[in-house]
Motif scaffolding. Structure first.
Motif, short mmCIF file in Angstrom:
data_model
loop_
_atom_site.label_atom_id
_atom_site.label_comp_id
_atom_site.label_asym_id
_atom_site.label_seq_id
_atom_site.Cartn_x
_atom_site.Cartn_y
_atom_site.Cartn_z
N LYS A 3 -66.48 -83.58 -118.90
CA LYS A 3 -66.36 -82.46 -117.99
C LYS A 3 -67.50 -81.48 -118.21
N LYS A 4 -67.83 -80.77 -117.15
CA LYS A 4 -68.82 -79.71 -117.23
C LYS A 4 -68.18 -78.43 -116.71
N ILE A 5 -68.68 -77.32 -117.20
CA ILE A 5 -68.18 -76.04 -116.74
C ILE A 5 -68.85 -75.71 -115.42
N ASP A 6 -68.05 -75.50 -114.38
CA ASP A 6 -68.61 -75.10 -113.10
C ASP A 6 -68.01 -73.75 -112.69
N ASN A 7 -68.55 -73.18 -111.63
CA ASN A 7 -68.13 -71.84 -111.19
C ASN A 7 -66.66 -71.80 -110.80
N GLU A 8 -66.16 -72.87 -110.16
CA GLU A 8 -64.75 -72.89 -109.76
C GLU A 8 -63.84 -72.86 -110.98
N MET A 9 -64.21 -73.60 -112.02
CA MET A 9 -63.42 -73.63 -113.24
C MET A 9 -63.40 -72.23 -113.87
N ILE A 10 -64.55 -71.57 -113.90
CA ILE A 10 -64.62 -70.22 -114.47
C ILE A 10 -63.76 -69.26 -113.66
N GLU A 11 -63.84 -69.34 -112.32
CA GLU A 11 -63.04 -68.46 -111.48
C GLU A 11 -61.55 -68.67 -111.72
N ASP A 20 -57.76 -74.34 -117.57
CA ASP A 20 -59.20 -74.14 -117.44
C ASP A 20 -59.77 -73.35 -118.62
N ILE A 24 -62.66 -74.77 -121.03
CA ILE A 24 -63.92 -74.03 -121.24
C ILE A 24 -64.14 -73.77 -122.72
N TYR A 71 -73.65 -63.35 -115.40
CA TYR A 71 -73.05 -64.68 -115.37
C TYR A 71 -72.10 -64.82 -116.57
#
Length: 192
Positions: A3-11, A20, A24, A71
């Protein structure tokens, strides 16, 4: 885990998604390790420092303000850096006169960078090398000095001396042969 951290996961994590957040934190373990080694490495506290780093990331979810235009991952990296740097202020102090579990004084256990035997051998080797340089011609000496001490390439030496590259190679080869022969004659053990 790929898995990679993407913006949707952070949100989603910022909105409260525990899954999530856990993902993370797990994916940021290399950042925690890097921060520990860079800013506060204490091998005996490593497990505690890892847990503290994870807690610090969880605090970042709570304290992050997206309106600041920063960010999230940059914010986390900065917060980890400051956390470990602040931990560094509270360094453990102990006396070198204290004894350890084996009854040895800490002062006696300190290693010295000074190695008298190695220093003597190196000095003797340098003296022998300087004496051996007398068997070389001036150009051979200068090529050896430039190549081994000044770290110039043979091309640079040739340009500097105004000679052909092949001449520089021949002078170096001849000088090494003369030095090796000299050391063999005096039975001096020298590692090439």
């Amino acid at each position: 885990m790929n898995k990679k951290i993407d913006n949707e996961m952070i949100e989603r994590a910022l909105k409260g998604s525990l899954e999530d957040k856990d993902t993370i934190v797990e994916l940021l373990e290399p950042l925690i390790k890097s921060s520990i080694s860079r800013y506060y490495y204490r091998a005996h506290l490593y497990d505690d420092l890892m847990q503290d780093g994870k807690l610090e990331i969880l605090k970042c979810f709570k304290n992050f303000d997206p309106s600041q235009g920063v960010y999230f991952l940059g914010y986390v990296k900065t917060m980890l850096r400051y956390y470990y740097l602040n931990r560094n202020r509270d360094k453990e102090c102990f006396s070198l006169d204290e004894t350890n579990e084996e009854g040895l004084c800490q002062l006696e256990l300190l290693e010295s960078d000074e190695n008298i035997e190695e220093d003597y051998i190196e000095s003797e080797t340098n003296d022998e090398l300087k004496a051996a340089m007398a068997v070389l011609t001036e150009i051979e000496k200068s090529v050896i000095v430039d190549f081994y001490y000044n770290n110039l390439s043979l091309h640079e030496i040739a340009d500097k001396r105004g000679i052909k590259y092949r001449t520089a190679v021949n002078n170096k080869t001849r000088a090494i042969y003369k030095l090796k022969t000299h050391f063999e004659e005096i039975n001096f053990k020298f590692e090439w």
